[in-house]
Enzyme design. Structure first.
Site, PDB file in Angstrom:
ATOM      1  N   GLY A  11      56.995  63.328  -4.194  1.00  0.00           N
ATOM      2  CA  GLY A  11      57.858  63.231  -5.373  1.00  0.00           C
ATOM      3  C   GLY A  11      58.781  64.435  -5.508  1.00  0.00           C
ATOM      4  CE  LYS A 129      48.733  57.544  -9.172  1.00  0.00           C
ATOM      5  NZ  LYS A 129      48.523  58.929  -8.786  1.00  0.00           N
ATOM      6  CE  LYS A 270      50.416  65.759  -0.819  1.00  0.00           C
ATOM      7  NZ  LYS A 270      51.045  64.478  -1.178  1.00  0.00           N
TER       8      LYS A 270
HETATM    9  P1  ADP Z   1      53.384  65.023  -3.588  1.00  0.00           P
HETATM   10  O1  ADP Z   1      54.342  64.693  -4.678  1.00  0.00           O
HETATM   11  O2  ADP Z   1      54.053  65.568  -2.369  1.00  0.00           O
HETATM   12  O3  ADP Z   1      52.405  63.915  -3.287  1.00  0.00           O
HETATM   13  P2  ADP Z   1      51.221  66.460  -4.931  1.00  0.00           P
HETATM   14  O4  ADP Z   1      51.566  67.261  -6.145  1.00  0.00           O
HETATM   15  O5  ADP Z   1      50.520  65.164  -5.103  1.00  0.00           O
HETATM   16  O6  ADP Z   1      52.568  66.303  -4.107  1.00  0.00           O
HETATM   17  O7  ADP Z   1      50.345  67.365  -3.927  1.00  0.00           O
HETATM   18  C1  ADP Z   1      50.808  68.637  -3.520  1.00  0.00           C
HETATM   19  C2  ADP Z   1      50.152  69.702  -4.397  1.00  0.00           C
HETATM   20  O8  ADP Z   1      48.773  69.818  -4.078  1.00  0.00           O
HETATM   21  C3  ADP Z   1      50.659  71.106  -4.197  1.00  0.00           C
HETATM   22  O9  ADP Z   1      51.791  71.379  -4.980  1.00  0.00           O
HETATM   23  C4  ADP Z   1      49.459  71.984  -4.618  1.00  0.00           C
HETATM   24  O10 ADP Z   1      49.655  72.492  -5.910  1.00  0.00           O
HETATM   25  C5  ADP Z   1      48.289  71.009  -4.671  1.00  0.00           C
HETATM   26  N1  ADP Z   1      47.095  71.433  -3.967  1.00  0.00           N
HETATM   27  C6  ADP Z   1      45.837  71.323  -4.461  1.00  0.00           C
HETATM   28  N2  ADP Z   1      44.934  71.753  -3.602  1.00  0.00           N
HETATM   29  C7  ADP Z   1      45.599  72.158  -2.499  1.00  0.00           C
HETATM   30  C8  ADP Z   1      45.177  72.698  -1.240  1.00  0.00           C
HETATM   31  N3  ADP Z   1      43.899  72.894  -0.938  1.00  0.00           N
HETATM   32  N4  ADP Z   1      46.145  73.018  -0.346  1.00  0.00           N
HETATM   33  C9  ADP Z   1      47.441  72.821  -0.628  1.00  0.00           C
HETATM   34  N5  ADP Z   1      47.890  72.312  -1.803  1.00  0.00           N
HETATM   35  C10 ADP Z   1      46.984  71.967  -2.735  1.00  0.00           C
HETATM   36 MG    MG Z   2      50.952  63.113  -4.666  1.00  0.00          MG
END
Ligand code: ADP
Ligand code: MG
Length: 309
Positions: A11, A129, A270
């Site tokens: 996002g 969610k 992820k």
């Molecule tokens: P996207 O929109 O790309 O799906 P998300 O916000 O869902 O992004 O996931 C990315 C976020 O995950 C990062 O901004 C970070 O704050 C968080 N995060 C939580 N735990 C971890 C981790 N162990 N390593 C890296 N990022 C992490």
């Molecule tokens: Mg996400």
């Protein structure tokens, strides 16, 4: 023969943390990932999938603000975000190809995508969610769907079932074989349940990382890139001893997952998506920052999940 690259854009590729998310901001943010994708399309067949969290949240809020016209169900809003984001990515690709002077015939297309989910998925029992606007406790009692108290306040909650199959997988395969860049599975795809020979939409949100892994498997992608706003999966994230995980086998990644390094809703899906793709296909997945997509493809940045050997 070009290899196939599936790139899942987070996002934040469109709206960065802290931004209001105007259309101008979204177009500006897209330039950086799209420029890299445009260059990569010279050497790879490309599929782009994307999230829609902030965009679908805004559309939900617009529903709440207006009683003059009928309210739209979630599946219709997901379809709308596939259209709006697909358009933004396409038009950015168009101007980027011109800027880079990449000649030759470049085709791209956004595809409205449905994704089948299983009505017996245990996820249907508990909506977990949170999506859309934040309500007060009073407002939460009056809205016509389940809500839950979150750290931000009361929010609507929906179920998030596992993706079973992408309905348009054959069309997507044909299009990439003809060297179209295909933008699809936006916002996790429109969740549908099979009904005889047809489908009907359901109020659910499929995780965009997990659906991307499913599609990567179904179209036999060679490399699966998950592009987000951190350099990769980090061990001890935000704690002493914090360190980026540069590479792991699916089993090693599963071990770290079990130890609680990757929280649900952000990094866990992820890592899970990367593991599923590598386990089923024996190929390579990389979690990287949106600024490092090209380097991630080369294996120079990000967290690489692959089988050793
Ligand atoms: P996207 O929109 O790309 O799906 P998300 O916000 O869902 O992004 O996931 C990315 C976020 O995950 C990062 O901004 C970070 O704050 C968080 N995060 C939580 N735990 C971890 C981790 N162990 N390593 C890296 N990022 C992490
Ligand atoms: Mg996400």
């Amino acid at each position: 023969m070009k290899k196939t690259l599936l790139i899942a854009l987070g996002g934040n590729a469109l709206i960065r943390k802290g931004q209001a998310g105007s259309v101008a901001e979204q177009f500006e943010n897209l330039k950086m990932p799209v420029r890299q994708i445009a260059r990569l399309s010279e050497r790879y067949k490309i599929i782009i999938t994307h999230g829609n969290g902030p965009q679908v949240g805004n559309l939900l809020l617009q529903q709440e603000c207006c009683d003059a016209v009928p309210k739209l169900p979630l599946e219709i809003l997901v379809a709308q975000t596939q259209g709006q984001i697909g358009y933004m990515i396409e038009s950015t690709l168009d101007s980027t190809f011109m800027e880079l002077g990449i000649n030759g015939e470049k085709y791209f297309i956004s595809l409205i995508t449905y994704v089948v989910v299983d009505e017996n998925d245990p996820a249907f029992k508990t909506p977990l969610k949170p999506i859309g606007p934040v309500y007060t406790e009073e407002q939460a009692k009056t809205v016509p769907y389940p809500t839950r108290k979150t750290v931000k306040g009361y929010r609507r909650v929906v179920v998030s079932p596992d993706p079973v199959t992408v309905v348009e997988k054959r069309e997507i395969r044909r299009l990439i074989d003809m060297d179209f860049i295909v933008i699809c599975c936006g916002g996790g795809g429109i969740p549908v349940i099979r009904e005889g020979r047809g489908f009907h939409g359901v109020d659910a949100v499929i995780d965009k990382d997990l659906v991307s892994a499913k599609l990567a498997e179904e179209v036999a992608a060679d490399i699966f890139i998950i592009a987000t706003d951190v350099p990769g999966a980090v061990l001890n994230y935000g704690k002493p001893g914090e360190k980026i995980l540069r590479s792991a086998t699916p089993d090693q990644a599963a071990g770290y997952l079990k130890e609680g390094h990757f929280p649900p809703g952000t990094m866990k899906p992820k890592v899970e998506a990367a593991m599923r793709f590598v386990r089923t296909c024996g190929k390579r997945a990389v979690i990287s920052s949106i600024g490092d997509i090209e380097k991630a493809v080369e294996g120079e940045r990000g967290t690489e999940i692959m089988c050793k050997g």
